[in-house]
Write an enzyme that holds these catalytic residues in place. Sequence first.
Site, PDB file in Angstrom:
ATOM      1  N   ASP A 170       0.814  -1.213   0.000  1.00  0.00           N
ATOM      2  CA  ASP A 170       0.000   0.000   0.000  1.00  0.00           C
ATOM      3  C   ASP A 170       0.849   1.267   0.000  1.00  0.00           C
ATOM      4  O   ASP A 170       0.447   2.297   0.529  1.00  0.00           O
ATOM      5  CB  ASP A 170      -0.959   0.013   1.209  1.00  0.00           C
TER       6      ASP A 170
ATOM      7  N   HIS B  83      -5.524  -1.146  -6.100  1.00  0.00           N
ATOM      8  CA  HIS B  83      -5.169   0.230  -6.395  1.00  0.00           C
ATOM      9  C   HIS B  83      -6.359   0.867  -7.079  1.00  0.00           C
ATOM     10  O   HIS B  83      -7.220   0.174  -7.623  1.00  0.00           O
ATOM     11  CB  HIS B  83      -3.923   0.305  -7.279  1.00  0.00           C
TER      12      HIS B  83
HETATM   13  P1  IMP Z   1      -2.713 -12.978   1.231  1.00  0.00           P
HETATM   14  O1  IMP Z   1      -1.865 -12.373   0.175  1.00  0.00           O
HETATM   15  O2  IMP Z   1      -4.186 -12.686   1.056  1.00  0.00           O
HETATM   16  O3  IMP Z   1      -2.427 -14.441   1.442  1.00  0.00           O
HETATM   17  O4  IMP Z   1      -2.346 -12.272   2.623  1.00  0.00           O
HETATM   18  C1  IMP Z   1      -1.101 -12.497   3.270  1.00  0.00           C
HETATM   19  C2  IMP Z   1      -0.645 -11.249   3.993  1.00  0.00           C
HETATM   20  O5  IMP Z   1      -0.257 -10.277   3.067  1.00  0.00           O
HETATM   21  C3  IMP Z   1      -1.718 -10.580   4.857  1.00  0.00           C
HETATM   22  O6  IMP Z   1      -1.098 -10.002   5.991  1.00  0.00           O
HETATM   23  C4  IMP Z   1      -2.257  -9.491   3.964  1.00  0.00           C
HETATM   24  O7  IMP Z   1      -2.841  -8.435   4.689  1.00  0.00           O
HETATM   25  C5  IMP Z   1      -0.978  -9.063   3.264  1.00  0.00           C
HETATM   26  N1  IMP Z   1      -1.200  -8.470   1.961  1.00  0.00           N
HETATM   27  C6  IMP Z   1      -1.409  -9.114   0.798  1.00  0.00           C
HETATM   28  N2  IMP Z   1      -1.496  -8.241  -0.200  1.00  0.00           N
HETATM   29  C7  IMP Z   1      -1.329  -7.024   0.313  1.00  0.00           C
HETATM   30  C8  IMP Z   1      -1.283  -5.698  -0.244  1.00  0.00           C
HETATM   31  O8  IMP Z   1      -1.401  -5.473  -1.454  1.00  0.00           O
HETATM   32  N3  IMP Z   1      -1.101  -4.700   0.648  1.00  0.00           N
HETATM   33  C9  IMP Z   1      -0.927  -4.901   1.970  1.00  0.00           C
HETATM   34  N4  IMP Z   1      -0.936  -6.113   2.520  1.00  0.00           N
HETATM   35  C10 IMP Z   1      -1.149  -7.158   1.706  1.00  0.00           C
END
Ligand code: IMP
Length: 466
Positions: free
Chosen positions: A36, A64
């Site tokens: 982010d 985004h």
């Molecule tokens: P997943 O990618 O849904 O498996 O999530 C794994 C971890 O990555 C979690 O803590 C999510 O909040 C974080 N996460 C995944 N994609 C993003 C992103 O684009 N921005 C911030 N955190 C992310």
Amino acid sequence: MSSQHSPRHRPAAGEAGGSAAPLRPSTAVVGLQWGDEGKGKVIDLVAGGFDAVVRYNGGANAGHSVVVQGKRHALHLMPSAVHHPNAIGVIANGVVVDPEVLLKEIDGLAALGVKPPRLALSDRAHVVLPYHKEEDAIRETAAAEADPENDRSIGTTRRGIGPAYSEKALRSTAVRVGDLLRPAALRETLDRACTIKNAQFRALSRAARHFDAATLSEQYSRFGERLRPYVTDTVVLLRKMIDEGRALLFEGANATLLDVDHGTFPFVTASNCTALGIPAGTGVPGRMIGRVVGVMKAYCTRVGAGPFPTEQPNEVGDRIRQRGNEYGTTTGRPRRCGWLDLVALRYAIGINDADAIALMLLDVLSGFETINVCTEYRIGGVRTDRFPPDAMALAEAEPVYESLPGWSEEISSVQALEELPEAARGYIRFIEDQAGAPVEWVSVGPDRAQTIALNAGPAQAALQAR
Ligand code: IMP
């Protein structure tokens, strides 16, 4: 020799290629923290000078927003610049694609007048199926509830990202985009997959959904037909573009500290989010990436679980969250907020070999009398400047702060470096010195115009003189 195999050398800025068109450096834009950071804005700023914007990792967990004809539109899977007239958007083989989300985004853009988007979708990208989202949820709930004193959940976005990448590694039950166009083979794979998933889910949760292979097969074949015009071998496409002297912009989703190999494992996502993920995720060899731009916030945030040494669960964090509107684009969750961590930043610059920094959200820090910046950790009583890319080790790290003077002025309409308060300029200089990479953009608000371009360094010249 086919163009796919023709030997190339790493292009340098401004270097002339064999063809009439100058060989411009392909560039990667990656997040240097926990996501982010504002990569979408940076990509939007520079995309006009590129011929393709290429997603190489992650899936609909990224988020985004783009502004098309004055309207803000949230995208999760589409490359950021898909609405730019010059650049084709590429979803390469390293991405996990939820066809339902992608089609919704295509329809949403069509409603805004972007029709049809210039999009190429890899036939080798893996497909996120509904049972992957179910598994994501079941695993997260089980990890949280097994021991209520000791919540082991990752705090995923529940978009099925981890289970879809696991399926890729398991192979025999995996579905790729190309398979959506072969109904018989798709049905066979889904039969096998549903048998296994239904049995596993039933054993884990009585509330688990049941998945029917015939229904899924029909639904996903329909999605495949709608996506057919975009499906291609993106490895061949990208290599051809490079051979023609075209410049590619690689868009990293998620961020360095969430990288499955180099982040704060196990509190990470399931892909290689760093620039290291580009070669495998696209088929474009690493030496063809000319520049890496790292995007960072002027502070740190994190969504989901995992260690965060500089977290401020107090009025400092609350102020940052409120001023920075720090709520997740994909999930709406409030983000954890804290001071800038330069130990983590230096690590991220190193692992990506970042040439330049885009410093985002500097305006959020207006109004702090002093700004703390973590320059070292203390681990087991010993001071270190080494970042341990492991959750257990990082959980032991206590930040060692240096306090810098803050500024009270609002800076969101500042257009030039000289107009920034002296303390804000000092903050930028401090980051550059500590990070060992030049800050080439400073963002002071969400709009394109709220960007200060600093003394055109080589990356900027390469990106902007087009
Ligand atoms: P997943 O990618 O849904 O498996 O999530 C794994 C971890 O990555 C979690 O803590 C999510 O909040 C974080 N996460 C995944 N994609 C993003 C992103 O684009 N921005 C911030 N955190 C992310």
